[in-house]
Structures are given as C-alpha cells and as structure tokens.
Design an enzyme around this catalytic site. Structure first.
Site, short mmCIF file in Angstrom:
data_model
loop_
_atom_site.label_atom_id
_atom_site.label_comp_id
_atom_site.label_asym_id
_atom_site.label_seq_id
_atom_site.Cartn_x
_atom_site.Cartn_y
_atom_site.Cartn_z
N LYS A 89 44.41 29.43 41.99
CA LYS A 89 43.88 30.74 42.38
C LYS A 89 42.39 30.69 42.72
O LYS A 89 41.87 31.61 43.33
CB LYS A 89 44.15 31.78 41.30
CG LYS A 89 43.41 31.60 40.00
CD LYS A 89 43.84 32.65 38.98
CE LYS A 89 43.12 32.50 37.65
NZ LYS A 89 41.68 32.74 37.73
N ASP A 90 41.72 29.60 42.32
CA ASP A 90 40.30 29.45 42.65
C ASP A 90 40.08 28.77 44.00
O ASP A 90 38.93 28.65 44.44
CB ASP A 90 39.58 28.62 41.58
CG ASP A 90 39.47 29.34 40.25
OD1 ASP A 90 39.53 30.58 40.25
OD2 ASP A 90 39.35 28.65 39.22
N CYS A 116 36.89 37.05 47.52
CA CYS A 116 36.66 37.89 46.35
C CYS A 116 36.33 39.32 46.75
O CYS A 116 36.14 40.18 45.90
CB CYS A 116 35.54 37.29 45.50
SG CYS A 116 35.98 35.71 44.78
N ARG A 144 40.90 42.30 42.15
CA ARG A 144 42.33 42.63 42.18
C ARG A 144 42.75 43.34 40.91
O ARG A 144 43.39 44.40 40.95
CB ARG A 144 43.17 41.35 42.34
CG ARG A 144 44.67 41.58 42.17
CD ARG A 144 45.44 40.29 42.11
NE ARG A 144 45.05 39.43 41.00
CZ ARG A 144 45.52 39.53 39.76
NH1 ARG A 144 46.40 40.48 39.46
NH2 ARG A 144 45.12 38.70 38.82
N ARG A 145 42.39 42.77 39.76
CA ARG A 145 42.77 43.40 38.49
C ARG A 145 42.13 44.78 38.36
O ARG A 145 42.75 45.72 37.87
CB ARG A 145 42.37 42.50 37.32
CG ARG A 145 43.23 41.25 37.22
CD ARG A 145 42.71 40.30 36.15
NE ARG A 145 43.57 39.12 36.02
CZ ARG A 145 43.15 37.93 35.64
NH1 ARG A 145 41.87 37.76 35.34
NH2 ARG A 145 43.99 36.91 35.54
N ARG A 165 32.62 38.43 33.10
CA ARG A 165 32.85 37.05 33.53
C ARG A 165 32.71 36.11 32.35
O ARG A 165 32.38 36.51 31.25
CB ARG A 165 31.86 36.68 34.64
CG ARG A 165 32.22 37.29 35.99
CD ARG A 165 31.69 36.51 37.15
NE ARG A 165 32.00 35.09 37.04
CZ ARG A 165 31.17 34.13 37.45
NH1 ARG A 165 29.99 34.45 37.97
NH2 ARG A 165 31.50 32.87 37.34
N ARG A 208 35.19 35.61 26.98
CA ARG A 208 35.77 36.94 27.18
C ARG A 208 36.43 37.45 25.90
O ARG A 208 36.33 38.65 25.58
CB ARG A 208 36.77 36.91 28.33
CG ARG A 208 36.13 36.54 29.66
CD ARG A 208 37.07 36.72 30.82
NE ARG A 208 36.69 35.88 31.96
CZ ARG A 208 37.14 36.04 33.18
NH1 ARG A 208 37.98 37.01 33.46
NH2 ARG A 208 36.75 35.24 34.15
#
Length: 317
Positions: A90-91, A248, A138-139, A156, A162
């Site tokens: 996904k990166d 992004c 997106r989230r 981040r 987190r």
C-alpha cells in the site's frame, strides 16, 4: 559453479518493517538453499531511514506523498548498495523509477482495517463528537461518510507510537491495518474489524512488495517468493489506483476477491470530507493472462469512478 552472492535486503527501521523484512529474509535464505541460521549471512538486512520516517508531524500529502517511504531505499538499490527491498504494497506508488520492478508479491495477510478503542466496539458505537486518530485520507473520508460528527485527529507514526497516543488519550479510537498487527503478534488488540466491502482498504493493503532492479526481477530466488493469487488480486486493485491517479491526495479504496477463474473488484473514491462517495463493482474472467485481465478490470472501474467523481475526490492544492 559460481557461488550466489549475498542478497542484500533494504528495509525501513520500524519494528513492523523489520518484522516483514525478517519474514522475507528467511524465505530468501531458503530459496538460496541456505540453512535458516545462515540467513543473515546470505541475505543480510540493511536498515535505511526514509524521509517518511523522519517527517512525523505532517500528513504525507503535505510533504511529497507515499513515495517518501520508498525514495531512499530505491536510490540505494539503483546505486548497488542493496539488491532488493521489502515494502508494504500500500506504500508503493503507481509508477516506479526506471530500472526497478515489483518482482514478487508474496501471499497476502488479512487486508482489513482494524478498529482499536477502549470505549467502543465499533465506529458506530463511538459517542457523538468522539476523536478518531488516523493520518490516512481514505480512512478519514470513510469515517466521516458514515459518522460526520466525528473529529478526525491527524496521527502519524509507527504502530507502537499510535498505540501509545491512544493510551495517552490523544484520541478515543484509532484505525490500523490488521496485517501489520498480525505480523507483530498483536492481532488480539482490535475491538472489531471493518467490513472490506463496506469500507474497502487501500489498494494492496495486507500484501508485501519485493522490489528489485529490473534485471534481477526473474532470478530464481525471486520466483520462489511469488504467490499468484495475491499478485492477481493486487493487480486489480492497483489497476484502479493507476486509473484514479491515486496519491495521498485522493481517498480511494479497492478490494479484490478471486473465485475459481474470475476476479471480483470493488472500487470507491470519496470526497476528503466524506460527504460524497463514488463506487463501482465488477468482475472479469482471468483467462490466459490473469494479472493483465485483473489490471484491466481495475483500470476500467477506476476510470469510471474518476469520471464520476471528478475534482470532488481530490484534496484541493
């Protein structure tokens, strides 16, 4: 017979990156015919700090996009300092630098997003005005689409950072990729998991990308890492990403499922505030060239979403 030189593996220094790279290190050593105890000798890990690791106080979209997690590692590969890199799929940007290739896609972990909170079991159960932490556009958009009352807190950092911020009360809940938690042995933390049909994850989420120089992309040890069903599903999702020119600055999700000789795909894009959502679903026969067929389906559905969403799905400059 000449001896196979060591395969130097580039990875970021986070605990998750090292766990993922360590998994692949053992697989590569096995493919090279080495004893597992010799993995570090035949496939040494080279830790490389990326710009994405250094810059933690802003969203990626503000400082250059997801390529910040791969730039320095790719430079090391092109310079000959490493021979491959292990990335979270996904990166990976839609377009790679010339001379590099995604050479292998190993078997995928669970692609779903995980909801972690001490006060609620699901997003729907959070109290009005609750704070949810994420740095993913997106989230953010998906949360606000279903719960416009929530406050999104930019958060981040690596998984441990987190989780520590959640414990410190900086948010009432956070969202993380379940795949990363599972690879860290923390799969028991989520209060619930998000439905990937209702809230599709990031394209390629849960999968790893083994990146090499183009000339090494078909080496025997590379072929040993490939998992064809995962590669087909990821091709569909990244096809949609390419059509949407996703970065992004574009909140998109995609979820592909393989059944027998067909692939089914859901693609969605949202306005950054979550108010608008554009979705397409479709399926295709895989035929003689499964990855190409899957990619074509993804591109077709992604292009349809892009036409409908237009400028609404892009964060203003």
């Amino acid at each position: 017979m000449p001896m196979q030189p060591p395969v130097r593996i580039g990875a970021r220094g986070s605990r998750l990156s090292l766990a993922q790279a360590g998994m692949m290190q053992r697989r590569i050593a096995e493919a090279l015919g080495a004893d597992p105890k010799d993995a570090e000798r035949v496939a040494p890990l080279i830790v490389i700090t990326t710009s994405g690791d250094r810059i933690q106080d802003r969203r990626l979209l503000e400082v250059g996009g997801k390529g910040l997690f791969t730039k320095e590692i790719e430079e090391a590969m092109l310079d000959g300092r490493i021979d491959c890199a292990v990335h979270s799929m996904k990166d990976m940007p839609a377009v790679l630098p010339p001379g590099l290739a995604i050479a292998a896609v190993p078997e995928r972990e669970d692609p779903r997003d995980a909801f972690i909170s001490h006060i609620a079991q699901r997003i729907e159960d959070l109290p009005p005005g609750a704070r949810i932490g994420t740095a993913s556009l997106r989230r953010q958009a998906q949360c606000l689409h279903h719960r416009p009352d929530l406050e999104v807190v930019m958060m981040r950092g690596n998984v441990d950072t987190r989780l520590a911020k959640l414990e410190a009360g900086e948010a009432d809940a956070i969202l993380l990729a379940l795949s990363g938690l599972n690879r860290l042995g923390m799969g028991d933390l989520p209060a619930s998991l998000l439905d990937p049909v209702e809230r599709p994850p990031a394209p390629g989420q849960g999968a790893l990308a083994i990146e090499t120089r183009a000339g090494d992309a078909d080496a025997p040890w590379v072929r040993a890492l490939r998992h064809a069903p995962t590669a087909v599903a990821v091709a569909a999702e990244r096809g949609a990403m390419a059509a949407l020119e996703a970065s992004c600055r574009t909140p998109i999700g995609a979820h592909a499922v393989l059944t027998a000789d067909r692939v089914r795909l859901i693609v969605e894009a949202l306005s950054p505030d979550g108010r608008l959502r554009f979705r397409r679903e479709g399926e295709a026969a895989l035929g003689a060239e499964p990855e190409a067929a899957a990619r074509a389906l993804g591109f077709e559905l992604g292009a349809a979403v892009a036409r409908e969403g237009g400028e609404a799905i892009k964060l203003p400059d």
